[in-house]
Design a protein around this motif. Structure first.
Motif, PDB file in Angstrom:
ATOM      1  N   ALA A 144       2.474  21.516  -4.157  1.00  0.00           N
ATOM      2  CA  ALA A 144       2.494  20.296  -4.969  1.00  0.00           C
ATOM      3  C   ALA A 144       3.500  19.305  -4.394  1.00  0.00           C
ATOM      4  CB  ALA A 144       2.835  20.629  -6.416  1.00  0.00           C
ATOM      5  N   PHE A 145       4.643  19.807  -3.930  1.00  0.00           N
ATOM      6  CA  PHE A 145       5.650  18.963  -3.304  1.00  0.00           C
ATOM      7  C   PHE A 145       5.044  18.203  -2.122  1.00  0.00           C
ATOM      8  CE2 PHE A 145       8.613  18.807   0.322  1.00  0.00           C
ATOM      9  CZ  PHE A 145       9.515  17.874  -0.149  1.00  0.00           C
ATOM     10  N   PHE A 146       4.321  18.912  -1.298  1.00  0.00           N
ATOM     11  CA  PHE A 146       3.705  18.304  -0.127  1.00  0.00           C
ATOM     12  C   PHE A 146       2.749  17.182  -0.521  1.00  0.00           C
ATOM     13  CE2 PHE A 146       0.057  18.276   2.805  1.00  0.00           C
ATOM     14  CZ  PHE A 146       0.692  17.856   3.955  1.00  0.00           C
ATOM     15  N   TRP A 147       1.876  17.439  -1.483  1.00  0.00           N
ATOM     16  CA  TRP A 147       0.893  16.429  -1.878  1.00  0.00           C
ATOM     17  C   TRP A 147       1.551  15.261  -2.602  1.00  0.00           C
ATOM     18  CZ3 TRP A 147      -3.033  16.238   0.940  1.00  0.00           C
ATOM     19  CH2 TRP A 147      -3.591  17.406   1.450  1.00  0.00           C
ATOM     20  N   ASP A 148       2.567  15.532  -3.430  1.00  0.00           N
ATOM     21  CA  ASP A 148       3.298  14.439  -4.081  1.00  0.00           C
ATOM     22  C   ASP A 148       3.978  13.558  -3.045  1.00  0.00           C
ATOM     23  OD1 ASP A 148       2.535  15.326  -6.577  1.00  0.00           O
ATOM     24  OD2 ASP A 148       4.475  16.234  -7.060  1.00  0.00           O
ATOM     25  N   GLU A 149       4.544  14.194  -2.040  1.00  0.00           N
ATOM     26  CA  GLU A 149       5.191  13.439  -0.973  1.00  0.00           C
ATOM     27  C   GLU A 149       4.193  12.508  -0.300  1.00  0.00           C
ATOM     28  OE1 GLU A 149       8.524  13.470   0.727  1.00  0.00           O
ATOM     29  OE2 GLU A 149       8.754  13.821  -1.411  1.00  0.00           O
ATOM     30  N   LEU A 150       3.023  13.029   0.006  1.00  0.00           N
ATOM     31  CA  LEU A 150       2.005  12.195   0.641  1.00  0.00           C
ATOM     32  C   LEU A 150       1.600  11.042  -0.261  1.00  0.00           C
ATOM     33  CD1 LEU A 150      -0.412  14.680   2.423  1.00  0.00           C
ATOM     34  CD2 LEU A 150       1.177  13.072   3.462  1.00  0.00           C
ATOM     35  N   ALA A 151       1.373  11.340  -1.534  1.00  0.00           N
ATOM     36  CA  ALA A 151       0.919  10.308  -2.469  1.00  0.00           C
ATOM     37  C   ALA A 151       1.944   9.191  -2.630  1.00  0.00           C
ATOM     38  CB  ALA A 151       0.605  10.935  -3.822  1.00  0.00           C
ATOM     39  N   LEU A 152       3.229   9.518  -2.572  1.00  0.00           N
ATOM     40  CA  LEU A 152       4.264   8.505  -2.736  1.00  0.00           C
ATOM     41  C   LEU A 152       4.648   7.820  -1.420  1.00  0.00           C
ATOM     42  CD1 LEU A 152       6.529  10.307  -5.329  1.00  0.00           C
ATOM     43  CD2 LEU A 152       5.176   8.248  -5.709  1.00  0.00           C
ATOM     44  N   ARG A 153       4.582   8.542  -0.323  1.00  0.00           N
ATOM     45  CA  ARG A 153       5.057   7.989   0.947  1.00  0.00           C
ATOM     46  C   ARG A 153       3.987   7.211   1.717  1.00  0.00           C
ATOM     47  NH1 ARG A 153      10.169  10.047   2.737  1.00  0.00           N
ATOM     48  NH2 ARG A 153      10.954  11.464   1.166  1.00  0.00           N
ATOM     49  N   VAL A 154       2.750   7.609   1.605  1.00  0.00           N
ATOM     50  CA  VAL A 154       1.706   6.924   2.362  1.00  0.00           C
ATOM     51  C   VAL A 154       1.624   5.438   1.996  1.00  0.00           C
ATOM     52  CG1 VAL A 154      -0.798   6.788   2.735  1.00  0.00           C
ATOM     53  CG2 VAL A 154       0.399   8.975   2.970  1.00  0.00           C
ATOM     54  N   PRO A 155       1.602   5.071   0.711  1.00  0.00           N
ATOM     55  CA  PRO A 155       1.559   3.631   0.413  1.00  0.00           C
ATOM     56  C   PRO A 155       2.762   2.873   0.982  1.00  0.00           C
ATOM     57  CG  PRO A 155       0.991   4.899  -1.530  1.00  0.00           C
ATOM     58  CD  PRO A 155       1.487   5.873  -0.506  1.00  0.00           C
ATOM     59  N   ARG A 156       3.940   3.490   0.967  1.00  0.00           N
ATOM     60  CA  ARG A 156       5.124   2.838   1.536  1.00  0.00           C
ATOM     61  C   ARG A 156       4.974   2.648   3.040  1.00  0.00           C
ATOM     62  NH1 ARG A 156       9.377   6.447  -1.235  1.00  0.00           N
ATOM     63  NH2 ARG A 156       9.083   5.762  -3.348  1.00  0.00           N
ATOM     64  N   LEU A 157       4.472   3.677   3.699  1.00  0.00           N
ATOM     65  CA  LEU A 157       4.279   3.577   5.143  1.00  0.00           C
ATOM     66  C   LEU A 157       3.268   2.486   5.464  1.00  0.00           C
ATOM     67  CD1 LEU A 157       4.831   4.617   7.992  1.00  0.00           C
ATOM     68  CD2 LEU A 157       3.043   6.332   7.620  1.00  0.00           C
ATOM     69  N   LEU A 158       2.202   2.402   4.682  1.00  0.00           N
ATOM     70  CA  LEU A 158       1.209   1.350   4.916  1.00  0.00           C
ATOM     71  C   LEU A 158       1.804  -0.040   4.672  1.00  0.00           C
ATOM     72  CD1 LEU A 158      -1.969   3.043   3.428  1.00  0.00           C
ATOM     73  CD2 LEU A 158      -1.351   2.767   5.843  1.00  0.00           C
ATOM     74  N   ASP A 159       2.690  -0.156   3.670  1.00  0.00           N
ATOM     75  CA  ASP A 159       3.386  -1.435   3.456  1.00  0.00           C
ATOM     76  C   ASP A 159       4.250  -1.784   4.665  1.00  0.00           C
ATOM     77  OD1 ASP A 159       2.306  -1.907   0.946  1.00  0.00           O
ATOM     78  OD2 ASP A 159       4.024  -1.044  -0.126  1.00  0.00           O
ATOM     79  N   ASP A 160       4.945  -0.775   5.206  1.00  0.00           N
ATOM     80  CA  ASP A 160       5.765  -1.000   6.396  1.00  0.00           C
ATOM     81  C   ASP A 160       4.909  -1.472   7.563  1.00  0.00           C
ATOM     82  OD1 ASP A 160       7.872  -0.067   4.875  1.00  0.00           O
ATOM     83  OD2 ASP A 160       8.056   1.859   5.950  1.00  0.00           O
ATOM     84  N   VAL A 161       3.766  -0.809   7.758  1.00  0.00           N
ATOM     85  CA  VAL A 161       2.858  -1.195   8.841  1.00  0.00           C
ATOM     86  C   VAL A 161       2.385  -2.628   8.636  1.00  0.00           C
ATOM     87  CG1 VAL A 161       0.575  -0.760   9.852  1.00  0.00           C
ATOM     88  CG2 VAL A 161       2.131   1.156   9.404  1.00  0.00           C
ATOM     89  N   ALA A 162       2.006  -2.957   7.409  1.00  0.00           N
ATOM     90  CA  ALA A 162       1.523  -4.318   7.126  1.00  0.00           C
ATOM     91  C   ALA A 162       2.605  -5.352   7.425  1.00  0.00           C
ATOM     92  CB  ALA A 162       1.061  -4.426   5.677  1.00  0.00           C
ATOM     93  N   ASP A 163       3.839  -5.082   7.018  1.00  0.00           N
ATOM     94  CA  ASP A 163       4.932  -6.028   7.260  1.00  0.00           C
ATOM     95  C   ASP A 163       5.181  -6.230   8.755  1.00  0.00           C
ATOM     96  OD1 ASP A 163       5.230  -6.302   4.537  1.00  0.00           O
ATOM     97  OD2 ASP A 163       7.062  -5.075   4.404  1.00  0.00           O
ATOM     98  N   LEU A 164       5.214  -5.119   9.510  1.00  0.00           N
ATOM     99  CA  LEU A 164       5.468  -5.232  10.948  1.00  0.00           C
ATOM    100  C   LEU A 164       4.287  -5.871  11.678  1.00  0.00           C
ATOM    101  CD1 LEU A 164       7.304  -1.856  11.623  1.00  0.00           C
ATOM    102  CD2 LEU A 164       8.298  -4.159  11.566  1.00  0.00           C
TER     103      LEU A 164
END
Length: 169
Positions: A121-141
């Motif tokens: 569950a930790f692994f999947w929660d991490e993905l669910a919370l971190r992926v949108p942030r990473l995509l925001d970072d990609v969009a900004d850069l």
């Protein structure tokens, strides 16, 4: 390790860092684990601790009752006479690390609760919370530098953070 979970009271993301010591797992591997730590003899029946392979096999069972029976057959093949609650207690004793609770308070609303630390569950929660942030970072850069997604994701984390700090300054 960095842990991120959504607060059940307000939905806000809770983030905190955990160490092996926080989980009570700061011993060297093998310390405190005596011979036979993974099995027990109960009423003449050998019961062994649950493995990741057992859990993977049970995922294909179809429903909870079938999965429980499959797990029982795997860990205690001759243990039909052992009551479910007793078997649960034996399995918990064989692998006390299977369920870890972490006391946490939500920084947004102050809700205090125990979080059950389940690695899957930790692994999947991490993905669910971190992926949108990473995509925001990609969009900004990508917006600032016109780099491709592949090029941005290929950057080491520290370099990506450096460029993000410049873009967001």
């Amino acid at each position: 390790m960095e842990v991120a979970q959504a607060c059940t009271a307000c939905g806000e993301a809770m983030e905190y860092a955990l160490t092996a010591a926080d989980l009570g797992r700061d011993m060297l591997a093998g310390e405190g684990a005596g011979e036979g730590a993974a099995t027990a003899i109960v009423d003449g029946v050998t019961v062994r601790a649950i493995t990741a392979g057992d859990l993977a096999a049970c995922e294909r069972a179809g429903d909870a009752a079938a999965a429980r029976q499959m797990l029982r057959d795997r860990v205690a093949p001759d243990g039909a006479g052992i009551a479910d609650d007793r078997l649960d207690a034996i399995l918990a004793h064989l692998d006390p690390d299977a369920e870890l609770d972490i006391a946490a308070a939500c920084p947004a609303c102050g809700e205090q609760r125990l979080l059950a630390f389940d690695i899957a569950a930790f692994f999947w929660d991490e993905l669910a919370l971190r992926v949108p942030r990473l995509l925001d970072d990609v969009a900004d850069l990508a917006h600032a530098f016109h780099w491709s997604e592949a090029d941005i994701l290929a950057l080491p984390g520290q370099r990506r953070s450096f460029y993000l700090s410049r873009v967001r300054a």
